[in-house]
Structures are given as structure tokens and as C-alpha cells.
Design a protein around this motif. Structure first.
Motif, PDB file in Angstrom:
ATOM      1  N   THR A   1       0.981  -1.524  -0.036  1.00  0.00           N
ATOM      2  CA  THR A   1      -0.002   0.229   0.141  1.00  0.00           C
ATOM      3  C   THR A   1       0.572   1.292  -0.260  1.00  0.00           C
ATOM      4  O   THR A   1       1.878   1.006   0.484  1.00  0.00           O
ATOM      5  CB  THR A   1      -1.109   0.104   0.929  1.00  0.00           C
ATOM      6  N   VAL A   2       0.371   2.310  -0.250  1.00  0.00           N
ATOM      7  CA  VAL A   2       1.559   3.901  -0.514  1.00  0.00           C
ATOM      8  C   VAL A   2       0.056   4.492  -0.407  1.00  0.00           C
ATOM      9  O   VAL A   2      -0.601   4.468  -0.406  1.00  0.00           O
ATOM     10  CB  VAL A   2       1.342   3.793  -1.910  1.00  0.00           C
ATOM     11  N   VAL A   3       0.787   5.546   0.921  1.00  0.00           N
ATOM     12  CA  VAL A   3      -0.064   6.584   1.390  1.00  0.00           C
ATOM     13  C   VAL A   3       1.316   7.753   1.086  1.00  0.00           C
ATOM     14  O   VAL A   3       2.517   7.990   0.938  1.00  0.00           O
ATOM     15  CB  VAL A   3      -0.223   6.477   3.063  1.00  0.00           C
ATOM     16  N   GLY A   4       0.147   8.971   1.915  1.00  0.00           N
ATOM     17  CA  GLY A   4       1.022   9.674   1.173  1.00  0.00           C
ATOM     18  C   GLY A   4       0.007  11.844   1.782  1.00  0.00           C
ATOM     19  O   GLY A   4      -1.091  11.301   1.242  1.00  0.00           O
ATOM     20  N   PRO A   5       0.780  12.783   1.553  1.00  0.00           N
ATOM     21  CA  PRO A   5       0.192  13.639   1.659  1.00  0.00           C
ATOM     22  C   PRO A   5      -0.479  14.084   0.267  1.00  0.00           C
ATOM     23  O   PRO A   5       0.090  13.614  -0.916  1.00  0.00           O
ATOM     24  CB  PRO A   5       1.237  15.092   1.746  1.00  0.00           C
ATOM     25  N   SER A   6      -1.175  15.041   0.010  1.00  0.00           N
ATOM     26  CA  SER A   6      -1.962  15.036  -1.063  1.00  0.00           C
ATOM     27  C   SER A   6      -1.124  15.528  -2.591  1.00  0.00           C
ATOM     28  O   SER A   6      -0.411  16.638  -1.964  1.00  0.00           O
ATOM     29  CB  SER A   6      -3.172  16.231  -0.897  1.00  0.00           C
ATOM     30  N   GLY A   7      -1.048  15.507  -3.162  1.00  0.00           N
ATOM     31  CA  GLY A   7      -0.096  17.166  -4.234  1.00  0.00           C
ATOM     32  C   GLY A   7       1.557  15.511  -4.436  1.00  0.00           C
ATOM     33  O   GLY A   7       2.436  15.939  -5.457  1.00  0.00           O
ATOM     34  N   CYS A   8       1.816  14.878  -3.106  1.00  0.00           N
ATOM     35  CA  CYS A   8       2.874  13.668  -3.090  1.00  0.00           C
ATOM     36  C   CYS A   8       3.078  12.971  -4.911  1.00  0.00           C
ATOM     37  O   CYS A   8       4.410  12.806  -4.795  1.00  0.00           O
ATOM     38  CB  CYS A   8       2.778  13.158  -2.364  1.00  0.00           C
ATOM     39  N   GLY A   9       2.349  12.630  -5.266  1.00  0.00           N
ATOM     40  CA  GLY A   9       2.648  12.021  -7.156  1.00  0.00           C
ATOM     41  C   GLY A   9       2.876  10.958  -6.929  1.00  0.00           C
ATOM     42  O   GLY A   9       3.128  10.238  -7.425  1.00  0.00           O
TER      43      GLY A   9
ATOM     44  N   ILE B   1      -2.948   2.350  -4.140  1.00  0.00           N
ATOM     45  CA  ILE B   1      -2.582   3.735  -3.181  1.00  0.00           C
ATOM     46  C   ILE B   1      -4.578   4.081  -2.295  1.00  0.00           C
ATOM     47  O   ILE B   1      -5.305   3.216  -3.086  1.00  0.00           O
ATOM     48  CB  ILE B   1      -3.510   4.734  -4.367  1.00  0.00           C
ATOM     49  N   THR B   2      -3.452   4.947  -1.577  1.00  0.00           N
ATOM     50  CA  THR B   2      -4.699   5.164  -0.709  1.00  0.00           C
ATOM     51  C   THR B   2      -4.351   5.994   0.417  1.00  0.00           C
ATOM     52  O   THR B   2      -3.030   6.172   0.336  1.00  0.00           O
ATOM     53  CB  THR B   2      -5.463   3.868   0.511  1.00  0.00           C
ATOM     54  N   HIS B   3      -5.366   7.302   0.528  1.00  0.00           N
ATOM     55  CA  HIS B   3      -5.281   8.172   2.297  1.00  0.00           C
ATOM     56  C   HIS B   3      -5.575   7.871   2.526  1.00  0.00           C
ATOM     57  O   HIS B   3      -5.078   8.521   4.063  1.00  0.00           O
ATOM     58  CB  HIS B   3      -6.317   9.439   0.779  1.00  0.00           C
ATOM     59  N   ASP B   4      -6.325   6.870   3.399  1.00  0.00           N
ATOM     60  CA  ASP B   4      -6.469   6.048   4.544  1.00  0.00           C
ATOM     61  C   ASP B   4      -5.487   5.141   5.171  1.00  0.00           C
ATOM     62  O   ASP B   4      -5.264   3.905   4.709  1.00  0.00           O
ATOM     63  CB  ASP B   4      -7.970   5.337   4.594  1.00  0.00           C
TER      64      ASP B   4
ATOM     65  N   ILE C   1      -2.632   0.386   6.753  1.00  0.00           N
ATOM     66  CA  ILE C   1      -2.058  -1.201   7.500  1.00  0.00           C
ATOM     67  C   ILE C   1      -2.709  -2.828   7.338  1.00  0.00           C
ATOM     68  O   ILE C   1      -2.249  -3.224   7.268  1.00  0.00           O
ATOM     69  CB  ILE C   1      -2.083  -0.496   8.877  1.00  0.00           C
ATOM     70  N   PHE C   2      -4.264  -2.044   7.549  1.00  0.00           N
ATOM     71  CA  PHE C   2      -4.788  -2.783   6.833  1.00  0.00           C
ATOM     72  C   PHE C   2      -4.740  -4.384   6.008  1.00  0.00           C
ATOM     73  O   PHE C   2      -4.933  -5.542   6.572  1.00  0.00           O
ATOM     74  CB  PHE C   2      -6.512  -2.833   7.844  1.00  0.00           C
ATOM     75  N   LEU C   3      -4.340  -3.812   5.014  1.00  0.00           N
ATOM     76  CA  LEU C   3      -5.091  -4.860   3.783  1.00  0.00           C
ATOM     77  C   LEU C   3      -2.887  -4.568   4.031  1.00  0.00           C
ATOM     78  O   LEU C   3      -2.890  -5.533   3.330  1.00  0.00           O
ATOM     79  CB  LEU C   3      -4.639  -3.749   2.541  1.00  0.00           C
ATOM     80  N   GLY C   4      -2.052  -4.657   4.057  1.00  0.00           N
ATOM     81  CA  GLY C   4      -1.116  -4.133   3.509  1.00  0.00           C
ATOM     82  C   GLY C   4       0.124  -5.377   3.382  1.00  0.00           C
ATOM     83  O   GLY C   4       0.097  -5.511   5.170  1.00  0.00           O
ATOM     84  N   ASP C   5       1.265  -5.965   3.294  1.00  0.00           N
ATOM     85  CA  ASP C   5       2.268  -6.557   3.693  1.00  0.00           C
ATOM     86  C   ASP C   5       3.404  -5.885   3.832  1.00  0.00           C
ATOM     87  O   ASP C   5       4.289  -6.039   5.098  1.00  0.00           O
ATOM     88  CB  ASP C   5       2.728  -6.940   2.981  1.00  0.00           C
TER      89      ASP C   5
END
Length: 277
Positions: free
Chosen positions: A47-55, A204-207, A212-216
Motif C-alpha cells: 500500500t502507498v500513502v502520502g500527503p496530497s499532491g505527492c505524486g 494507493i490510499t489516503h486512509d 495497514i489493514f491491507l498491506g504486507d
């Protein structure tokens, strides 16, 4: 050490299905990604998270073969280096919106990708009909998108993505528009389907809870220009239970990710403020 050139083999460690090294992407005067390194192993759900507009979306567009990175980066897929354009059609990609065609039924929307790929319509429909129960859509094959709930529409879109059989799946915030209860149910359902098919997934998620729940593993990105800020392995047991969010390890990981993303969000806000503001 100089940056490796496109096409040069690089040691990425344990044989990943996909590996990106030193990826940079600019659009005019805006640098969306800079020095991004990421790898995904076969069968892994990252899973990939990050602030808005981070690419994050730019990253997905590169992996989907829709955008070519700037010179100097290396993309490696299936043990060989390649250009992004060579990945076009090699990965399955589900964008944020379900993009169902309103004039096609559930089953005809589900087969769209493989039908375009050249699978005969009769065979494509047979494959889809066999998969309907697994996706909770049995009995809805002749319904149209406007007759479905938001969660059911997303299941049709995911079924279309699974039917387009590729080892790597890109899921771009597939549950972002759903209400909290439906979203939680969809997360658990996705894990069941993923465990059965064992596709490699970049999600990709903002949550942060969802990540954490989904990812390895969870990859947190920096503010623009995007790079990897933090990478955390999630060693919580599978199958993941709903009460996992109260586990001390879950809470520890969440705190680390919140701190990292808050730091990057503040940095992004300060950079965007007019001088003297």
C-alpha cells in the motif's frame, strides 16, 4: 556515483516482480517525483500513502505505462530492465472511478478489458459468469450500473480488473468514495479474493488504517517531489480480523505513519505559502 541509465541492470536485492530506481518525473517547471525507489515482490500487497499532491498517481501512470519517467531512472519488471511504455498492457489498472459503461450490463462491463484484448465474447462471458459468485454479484449479471450500489459497482470494476489476468494489479483508491461501513466490508472482501488469487498488488490510499489493514508493507511518500519517506513491514497475522485496528502493533504503525505524513504535509503547506505570508 552517477545515476544508472535507462535499460541498465541494477541489483535490487531479492527478485522483485517490479522495481523502480531513481525515478524522476517533471511536468514543465513542476517536479512530481524525484529519486523514487520502490520494489514489489511477487504475491505481495503493498500500500502507498502520502500527503496530497505527492505524486502517487504519477507513480501509477508510470507503472501502467502511461507516462515515461525522465532520463536516469531504471524500471525493472520480471528480471529485466525496460522503458515504461513496455509495461502498457502488462499490468491491470483500476483507477479511482469505476468507469462502468451505463449501456452495458454487469457481465458485459466485467468482460470489457478481455473482450478488447481479443477473447471471444462467448468465452469471455462464460469466464465472467463463473466468477460472479466470488465477487458477490450472482443474480446481478443482467443489471445495469445505475441499478447497483456504490459497493457493487466497485466489485464489478474489480472483477473486470481480475479478469484481465496480469501478475501485477494497480488499485488507485478503489474504496475512496464509499461510506465507512461499506469500505470496511470491501477491504475484508478484497483480502479474501487476493488471498485466493495471490496477485501482486500496488494499492494507493489516503486512509492510513486501510493501508495497514491491507498491506504486507506500507510505503509513505514525501511531499512533492515524491520519494519514499518511510517503508514499514506489516507483520500482523493474516487473515486480518476487523478488531485488528485495536492491536498495539497496529496502533504503533499508525502512529509512525501519521507522524511521517504530518511532517510532510506541513512541509508541503509551507512550500505552497506565498512569500511573507
Amino acid at each position: 556515483m552517477s545515476a544508472p541509465s535507462q535499460g541498465q541492470l541494477v541489483d535490487f536485492g531479492e527478485a522483485p516482480l517490479l522495481a523502480l530506481r531513481n525515478i524522476r518525473k517533471t511536468f514543465g517547471s513542476t517536479t512530481a517525483l524525484a529519486g523514487l525507489d520502490i520494489a514489489v515482490k511477487p504475491g505481495e500487497l503493498v500500500t502507498v500513502v502520502g500527503p496530497s499532491g505527492c505524486g502517487k498517481s504519477t507513480l501509477f501512470n508510470i507503472v501502467a505505462g502511461l507516462e515515461e519517467p525522465d532520463a536516469g531512472g531504471v524500471i525493472r519488471y520480471r528480471d529485466r530492465s525496460c522503458h515504461a511504455a513496455e509495461l502498457l498492457g502488462q499490468v491491470s489498472f483500476m483507477p479511482q472511478r469505476d468507469l462502468l459503461l451505463p449501456w452495458r450490463t454487469v457481465v458485459d462491463n466485467a468482460i470489457l478489458a478481455i473482450e478488447v484484448e481479443g477473447v471471444p465474447r462467448k468465452e469471455a462471458r462464460a469466464r465472467a459468469l463463473a466468477m460472479l459468485p466470488e465477487f458477490g454479484l450472482a443474480g446481478f449479471e443482467n443489471q445495469y450500473p445505475q441499478q447497483l450500489s456504490g459497493g457493487m459497482r466497485q466489485r464489478v470494476a474489480l472483477m473486470r480488473t481480475f479478469l484481465f489476468k496480469r501478475d501485477l494489479m494497480l488499485l488507485d483508491e478503489p474504496f475512496g468514495a464509499l461510506d465507512a461501513l461499506t469500505r470496511t466490508m470491501m477491504q475484508r472482501w478484497l483480502l479474501d479474493v487476493w488471498h485466493k488469487h495471490r496477485r501482486t498488488v500496488l494499492f494507493i490510499t489516503h486512509d492510513i488504517d486501510e493501508a495497514i489493514f491491507l498491506g504486507d508493507r506500507v510505503v509513505a511518500m514525501t511531499a512533492r517531489p515524491g520519494a519514499v519517506k518511510l517503508e514499514l513491514e506489516v507483520k500482523l497475522p493474516r487473515p486480518r480480523r476487523a478488531d485488528l485496528v485495536t492491536d498495539p502493533e497496529f496502533i504503533r504503525l499508525k502512529r509512525l505513519l501519521l507522524d511521517a505524513i504530518e511532517e510532510e504535509s506541513i512541509k508541503s503547506f509551507n512550500l505552497s505559502r506565498p512569500a511573507g505570508a
